[in-house]
Design an enzyme around this catalytic site. Structure first.
Site, PDB file in Angstrom:
ATOM      1  N   ASP A 101       0.845  -1.202   0.000  1.00 20.13           N
ATOM      2  CA  ASP A 101       0.000   0.000   0.000  1.00 20.13           C
ATOM      3  C   ASP A 101       0.881   1.254   0.000  1.00 20.13           C
ATOM      4  O   ASP A 101       2.044   1.211   0.413  1.00 20.13           O
ATOM      5  CB  ASP A 101      -0.875   0.041   1.260  1.00 20.13           C
ATOM      6  CG  ASP A 101      -1.844  -1.125   1.313  1.00 20.13           C
ATOM      7  OD1 ASP A 101      -2.144  -1.692   0.252  1.00 20.13           O
ATOM      8  OD2 ASP A 101      -2.275  -1.459   2.436  1.00 20.13           O
TER       9      ASP A 101
HETATM   10  N1  URA Z   1      -1.255  -5.868   3.995  1.00 19.11           N
HETATM   11  C1  URA Z   1      -1.746  -4.627   3.991  1.00 19.11           C
HETATM   12  O1  URA Z   1      -2.766  -4.347   4.590  1.00 19.11           O
HETATM   13  N2  URA Z   1      -1.058  -3.686   3.305  1.00 19.11           N
HETATM   14  C2  URA Z   1       0.100  -3.928   2.650  1.00 19.11           C
HETATM   15  O2  URA Z   1       0.694  -3.017   2.072  1.00 19.11           O
HETATM   16  C3  URA Z   1       0.603  -5.238   2.672  1.00 19.11           C
HETATM   17  C4  URA Z   1      -0.104  -6.199   3.358  1.00 19.11           C
END
Ligand code: URA
Length: 230
Positions: A101
């Protein structure tokens, strides 16, 4: 093969750049500094530039310490792409194996070897991904068992696969998951009524984020790291 040729074939260096690195004592072969381009590289030798192992495979394998506010795809209107952080040629031929993310930091693997990334990401393979998680509220010990059994995520038909939780402090934990559902870590803690306020990926399979890489920095993977993906 001559060392200068080896350097040019395993990197995007020009002959002149390779020569400059050789003269500067930045190149080693089996641990010894070599300054002459005509040096004959023995079969299977380890050639390094500034300590980074080179590979003659013709394919590129990169680890990047992703900073916040970069996205793991092509740039959008709000954020630049992590690929902008790679100061190398032909970036458009690379893809990211396992996105993070925009507000997540840590280990991103980037390659132009589609088979390799497929092996890494295939749901059939059990590949642990370890995250360091900062939480808004103190975690209960019962979360260890809940994650080991699997939790229900909103809008998912099946519970999560067994995950390992290590509690480092009331609000800091290590979580290892083997799946890659959308926002999985954040949703797993949300399922327990908690909130992730910091998320950092430390390891994927056998490949650990190099602690020497500051946010935004990257390096090529070693042969051992590449070969750990079977
Ligand atoms: N899980 C999440 O919630 N975000 C990420 O970036 C990776 C795994």
């Amino acid at each position: 093969m001559r060392l200068d040729k080896y350097l040019c074939e395993s990197t995007e260096l020009s002959r002149a750049e390779a020569k400059r690195l050789l003269r500067g004592g930045e190149v080693t072969c089996n641990g010894k500094v070599i300054k002459t381009g005509s040096f004959k590289v023995p079969e299977g030798a380890e050639v390094r530039i500034e300590g980074n192992l080179l590979s003659l495979r013709g394919l590129r394998y990169i680890m990047l310490n992703k900073p916040v506010d970069f996205i793991s795809s092509t740039a959008d209107d709000d954020y630049p792409s992590v690929l902008n952080l790679l100061d190398i040629d032909k970036v458009s031929t690379l893809h990211i194996a396992g996105r993070l993310d925009v507000d997540t930091t840590g280990l991103l693997l980037i390659t132009d070897d589609g088979q390799w990334s497929h092996k890494l990401m295939s749901p059939k393979k059990v590949c642990g991904k370890r995250y360091r998680v900062e939480l808004a509220d103190p975690i209960q010990d019962s979360a260890i068992e809940a994650f080991a059994k699997g939790v229900e995520l909103r809008n998912e038909k099946t519970v999560t696969k067994p995950a390992t939780l290590e509690i480092l402090s009331p609000t800091e934990v290590l979580l290892t998951i083997t799946e890659g559902k959308y926002h999985q870590v954040k949703r797993m803690f949300a399922a327990l009524g908690n909130k992730v306020v910091g998320l950092h990926r430390e390891q994927v399979g056998q490949i650990e984020l190099d602690k020497k890489l500051a946010p935004g920095e990257w390096r090529y993977l070693t042969e051992v790291e590449i070969d750990s993906v079977k």
